[in-house]
Design an enzyme around this catalytic site. Structure first.
Site, PDB file in Angstrom:
ATOM      1  N   ILE A 100       0.861  -1.176   0.157  1.00  0.00           N
ATOM      2  CA  ILE A 100      -0.009   0.137   0.173  1.00  0.00           C
ATOM      3  C   ILE A 100       0.880   1.228  -0.095  1.00  0.00           C
ATOM      4  O   ILE A 100       1.822   1.467   0.769  1.00  0.00           O
ATOM      5  CB  ILE A 100      -0.937   0.018   1.122  1.00  0.00           C
ATOM      6  CG1 ILE A 100      -1.877  -1.067   1.216  1.00  0.00           C
ATOM      7  CG2 ILE A 100      -1.650   1.445   1.267  1.00  0.00           C
ATOM      8  CD1 ILE A 100      -2.818  -1.217   2.262  1.00  0.00           C
ATOM      9  N   GLY A 156      -0.162  -5.636   0.733  1.00  0.00           N
ATOM     10  CA  GLY A 156      -1.166  -5.756  -0.200  1.00  0.00           C
ATOM     11  C   GLY A 156      -0.708  -6.614  -1.276  1.00  0.00           C
ATOM     12  O   GLY A 156      -1.600  -7.187  -2.027  1.00  0.00           O
ATOM     13  N   ASP A 159      -1.903  -9.990  -0.523  1.00  0.00           N
ATOM     14  CA  ASP A 159      -3.416 -10.070  -0.623  1.00  0.00           C
ATOM     15  C   ASP A 159      -3.635 -10.354  -2.221  1.00  0.00           C
ATOM     16  O   ASP A 159      -4.682 -11.150  -2.412  1.00  0.00           O
ATOM     17  CB  ASP A 159      -4.092  -8.565  -0.452  1.00  0.00           C
ATOM     18  CG  ASP A 159      -4.050  -8.552   1.216  1.00  0.00           C
ATOM     19  OD1 ASP A 159      -4.498  -9.188   1.911  1.00  0.00           O
ATOM     20  OD2 ASP A 159      -3.278  -7.473   1.614  1.00  0.00           O
ATOM     21  N   GLU A 179       1.092  -5.989   7.762  1.00  0.00           N
ATOM     22  CA  GLU A 179      -0.079  -4.971   8.315  1.00  0.00           C
ATOM     23  C   GLU A 179       0.270  -4.866   9.913  1.00  0.00           C
ATOM     24  O   GLU A 179       0.019  -3.767  10.285  1.00  0.00           O
ATOM     25  CB  GLU A 179      -1.428  -5.637   7.793  1.00  0.00           C
ATOM     26  CG  GLU A 179      -1.923  -5.446   6.779  1.00  0.00           C
ATOM     27  CD  GLU A 179      -1.135  -6.284   5.481  1.00  0.00           C
ATOM     28  OE1 GLU A 179      -1.799  -6.177   4.242  1.00  0.00           O
ATOM     29  OE2 GLU A 179      -0.553  -7.168   6.008  1.00  0.00           O
ATOM     30  N   ASP A 187      -6.722  -6.828   5.810  1.00  0.00           N
ATOM     31  CA  ASP A 187      -8.131  -6.834   5.720  1.00  0.00           C
ATOM     32  C   ASP A 187      -8.865  -6.933   4.241  1.00  0.00           C
ATOM     33  O   ASP A 187      -9.740  -6.881   3.907  1.00  0.00           O
ATOM     34  CB  ASP A 187      -8.889  -5.544   6.359  1.00  0.00           C
ATOM     35  CG  ASP A 187      -8.275  -4.404   5.820  1.00  0.00           C
ATOM     36  OD1 ASP A 187      -7.297  -4.234   4.862  1.00  0.00           O
ATOM     37  OD2 ASP A 187      -8.610  -3.379   6.356  1.00  0.00           O
TER      38      ASP A 187
END
Length: 310
Positions: A100, A156, A159, A179, A187
């Site tokens: 991110i 991310g 993810d 994170e 999340d």
């Protein structure tokens, strides 16, 4: 009995198709001026193969606000593109992604709108759900997605890759669920998908709770990636070769396989079998079965068959 049925059907459909190689589409790119994307470069390196490249190398492919919406638009278009049968995802520059872009995303996450706690929470939930869609759209895309990771894959990035179907990496790749180091629980998919990719729940917990790095060899032995390559050039060649193998098969068979693999992952064996029976009661009626059967009996590669677009 099945062979009799196939031979009979082959005679029926023999005149409806002609096997042959299809011409390769010229490579095009969405990184040129006028492109709808500012964070992605889209190209077509081979027939029926779409290459999606994270394209902010000067920012280590960090995921800014534009990225989160552009990925949704991109994969929704790919899902509907009859010329695309398989996708390869990679990162431009020295690494896959640093995760991110905190500077760009801070206002959304740290200063959500709302007059009180309830309204702030409601708006923040909508923001989180929007970000979750960025990677869920990859999983929902019926076209198989091969992701090729080199260097760092942080936050991310994990993810993203857990939503892909096949994961490859270079020997210098490393993965980090970052994170907890920045004060939050992941999340947008890692905590939900990673436990279904790695056999050891203890290892998943360790990685998520300590934010330690996992390097290529451990990623391979744990099942996070299926192949490790010496360098990026070799990996990209391998990824495109694999994509070509997938693209050369019936799109009805390939897309049906992906959809049913994901359904079966999230349901019981009995439910998966029932869904499969309902799926194939229509999909088995495709001409692709006859074409593939004839090619097999003639000892030809499926890649010699010209399948209709889907």
């Amino acid at each position: 009995m099945l062979s009799v049925i196939i031979r009979s059907a082959l005679q029926k459909y023999r005149g409806l198709w002609l096997p042959g190689q299809v011409a390769v589409r010229a490579m095009s790119s969405s990184s040129s001026p006028g492109s709808p994307y500012t964070t992605l470069a889209i190209s077509h390196p081979a027939e029926s193969v779409t290459h999606v490249e994270l394209n902010r190398p000067e920012k280590r492919n960090a995921m800014n606000k534009a990225f989160w919406s552009e990925m949704v638009t991109c994969f929704n278009e790919i899902a509907e593109d009859p010329d695309c049968r398989v996708v390869v995802v990679s990162g431009a520059g020295k690494l896959f992604t640093a995760g991110i872009d905190l500077m760009d995303m801070a206002s959304d996450v740290l200063q959500p709108e709302g007059d009180d706690v309830s309204r702030i929470s409601w708006n923040l939930r909508k923001i989180i759900a929007k970000y979750q869609e960025t990677f869920s759209v990859i999983e929902r895309c019926p076209k198989p997605v091969v992701v090729a990771v080199h260097g760092a894959c942080v936050g991310g990035g994990v993810d993203l890759i857990t939503a892909c179907d096949i994961r490859l990496c270079t020997q210098d790749a490393w993965f980090q669920i970052k994170e907890v180091d920045i004060g939050l629980a992941a999340d947008v998919g890692t905590l939900q998908r990673l436990p279904k990719l790695i056999g050891s729940r203890s290892l998943v917990n360790e990685l998520a709770l300590t934010a330690r790095r996992m390097y290529a060899d451990e990623a391979k032995s744990s099942g996070l990636v299926s192949r490790v390559f010496a360098d990026k050039e070799t990996m990209m060649a391998g990824a495109l070769e694999m994509a070509g193998e997938i693209a050369g098969r019936s799109p009805v068979a390939v897309q049906g396989t992906k959809i049913n693999l994901i359904y079966s992952r999230d349901h019981s064996v009995a439910e998966g079998l029932d869904y499969m029976a309902s799926w194939n009661m229509s999909m088995l009626q495709t001409q692709d079965v006859m074409k593939s059967a004839q090619a097999s009996m003639e000892k030809k590669s499926p890649k010699t068959i010209e399948f209709s677009k889907l």
